[in-house]
Motif scaffolding. Structure first.
Motif, PDB file in Angstrom:
ATOM      1  N   ASN A   9      32.858 -43.871  91.981  1.00  0.00           N
ATOM      2  CA  ASN A   9      33.109 -43.200  90.945  1.00  0.00           C
ATOM      3  C   ASN A   9      32.911 -44.249  89.726  1.00  0.00           C
ATOM      4  O   ASN A   9      33.644 -44.895  89.951  1.00  0.00           O
ATOM      5  CB  ASN A   9      34.077 -42.304  91.057  1.00  0.00           C
ATOM      6  N   SER A  10      32.090 -43.547  88.821  1.00  0.00           N
ATOM      7  CA  SER A  10      31.875 -44.354  87.477  1.00  0.00           C
ATOM      8  C   SER A  10      32.432 -43.591  86.197  1.00  0.00           C
ATOM      9  O   SER A  10      32.028 -43.966  85.156  1.00  0.00           O
ATOM     10  CB  SER A  10      30.841 -44.922  87.475  1.00  0.00           C
ATOM     11  N   SER A  11      33.057 -42.439  86.516  1.00  0.00           N
ATOM     12  CA  SER A  11      33.329 -41.603  85.313  1.00  0.00           C
ATOM     13  C   SER A  11      34.777 -41.196  85.231  1.00  0.00           C
ATOM     14  O   SER A  11      35.162 -41.016  83.968  1.00  0.00           O
ATOM     15  CB  SER A  11      32.442 -40.332  85.385  1.00  0.00           C
ATOM     16  N   LEU A  12      35.705 -41.129  86.151  1.00  0.00           N
ATOM     17  CA  LEU A  12      36.991 -40.666  86.248  1.00  0.00           C
ATOM     18  C   LEU A  12      37.972 -41.739  85.270  1.00  0.00           C
ATOM     19  O   LEU A  12      37.665 -42.781  85.520  1.00  0.00           O
ATOM     20  CB  LEU A  12      37.590 -40.565  87.274  1.00  0.00           C
ATOM     21  N   GLN A  13      38.658 -41.175  84.201  1.00  0.00           N
ATOM     22  CA  GLN A  13      39.349 -41.859  83.451  1.00  0.00           C
ATOM     23  C   GLN A  13      40.816 -42.005  83.786  1.00  0.00           C
ATOM     24  O   GLN A  13      41.780 -42.947  83.289  1.00  0.00           O
ATOM     25  CB  GLN A  13      38.824 -41.632  82.016  1.00  0.00           C
ATOM     26  N   ASN A  37      36.577 -50.708  90.822  1.00  0.00           N
ATOM     27  CA  ASN A  37      36.278 -49.360  89.828  1.00  0.00           C
ATOM     28  C   ASN A  37      36.540 -50.191  88.338  1.00  0.00           C
ATOM     29  O   ASN A  37      37.702 -50.668  88.355  1.00  0.00           O
ATOM     30  CB  ASN A  37      37.178 -48.424  90.209  1.00  0.00           C
ATOM     31  N   SER A  39      36.119 -47.788  85.642  1.00  0.00           N
ATOM     32  CA  SER A  39      36.122 -46.654  84.634  1.00  0.00           C
ATOM     33  C   SER A  39      37.602 -46.100  84.428  1.00  0.00           C
ATOM     34  O   SER A  39      37.829 -45.608  83.354  1.00  0.00           O
ATOM     35  CB  SER A  39      35.184 -45.543  85.154  1.00  0.00           C
ATOM     36  N   ARG A  41      41.257 -45.452  83.488  1.00  0.00           N
ATOM     37  CA  ARG A  41      41.933 -46.082  82.474  1.00  0.00           C
ATOM     38  C   ARG A  41      43.391 -45.981  82.584  1.00  0.00           C
ATOM     39  O   ARG A  41      44.382 -46.507  82.175  1.00  0.00           O
ATOM     40  CB  ARG A  41      41.523 -45.581  80.948  1.00  0.00           C
ATOM     41  N   SER A  97      39.764 -52.663  83.263  1.00  0.00           N
ATOM     42  CA  SER A  97      39.715 -51.524  82.753  1.00  0.00           C
ATOM     43  C   SER A  97      40.959 -50.590  82.584  1.00  0.00           C
ATOM     44  O   SER A  97      41.185 -49.776  81.817  1.00  0.00           O
ATOM     45  CB  SER A  97      38.689 -50.641  83.486  1.00  0.00           C
TER      46      SER A  97
END
Length: 200
Positions: A9-13, A37, A39, A41, A97
């Motif tokens: 996954n590259s969108s979950l923050q 990962n 992405s 935060r 990240s």
């Protein structure tokens, strides 16, 4: 499954798993995902519940509820303990990240705080680290065994040393641990005038 998804996954923050039963195996799996990962935060792993058997009935309570209701509980097998904390600390050595790590109401103890401190020597992305209310046994002040799972002076001193070189951390929550006067002073002195939020 969640940890495996984080590998691709590259969108979950933000991932909030408070009041769940992640335990060491789950924390270790999440740590492995943090190695790749870029992405995520915010990772919240706070407030894990533990099971007790009382009068032949099983209940699930938070650590604080156990202390309030029964005055004690056994080793918190469903919290994140040293193995899980060390895995997360190792991930922070290479992850660039993650900005928030919340491990409130677990069993970090001095060795876990020291591992996290070592990560802070090289990590420049983490801005918030919360280790409030580490589970302790026995829960009553004055009993001979002392706060086995809390962050104490050794962990506080390790974090203080890390703060002298780390400039990215702006929130550190060590409330309701047993740092002692020397440990508390070491952290406060190392925090200095950086602003942000410090709770010891």
């Amino acid at each position: 499954a969640l940890a495996a998804a984080l590998h691709v996954n590259s969108s979950l923050q933000t991932l909030g798993l408070g009041d769940t039963q992640v335990e060491d195996a789950g924390a270790t799996a999440l740590a492995a995902a943090l190695h790749v990962n870029d992405s995520l935060r915010e990772l919240i792993l706070s407030g894990h519940a533990v099971h007790v058997t009382y009068s032949n009935n099983e209940f699930t309570f938070s650590n604080n509820e156990l202390i309030n209701r029964f005055g004690r509980t056994d080793m918190p097998s469903q919290t994140i303990t040293l193995a899980g904390v060390k895995a997360l600390a190792a991930a922070l050595h290479c992850n660039s990240s993650l900005q928030t790590l919340n491990l409130d109401d677990n069993s970090v103890e001095d060795a876990g705080a020291t591992a996290l401190a070592a990560a802070l020597h090289v990590n420049s992305s983490l801005q918030t680290l919360s280790l409030e209310k580490q589970y302790y046994w026995p829960p009553r002040p004055g009993l001979s065994q002392g706060p086995k799972f809390q962050v104490r002076a050794a962990g506080a001193n390790a974090l203080a040393t890390a703060l002298k070189v780390n400039t990215s951390l702006m929130t550190l929550n060590l409330g309701y641990n047993t740092l002692g006067s020397a440990g508390t002073k070491a952290v406060r002195d190392a925090w200095g005038g950086r602003g942000g939020y410090l709770h010891v």
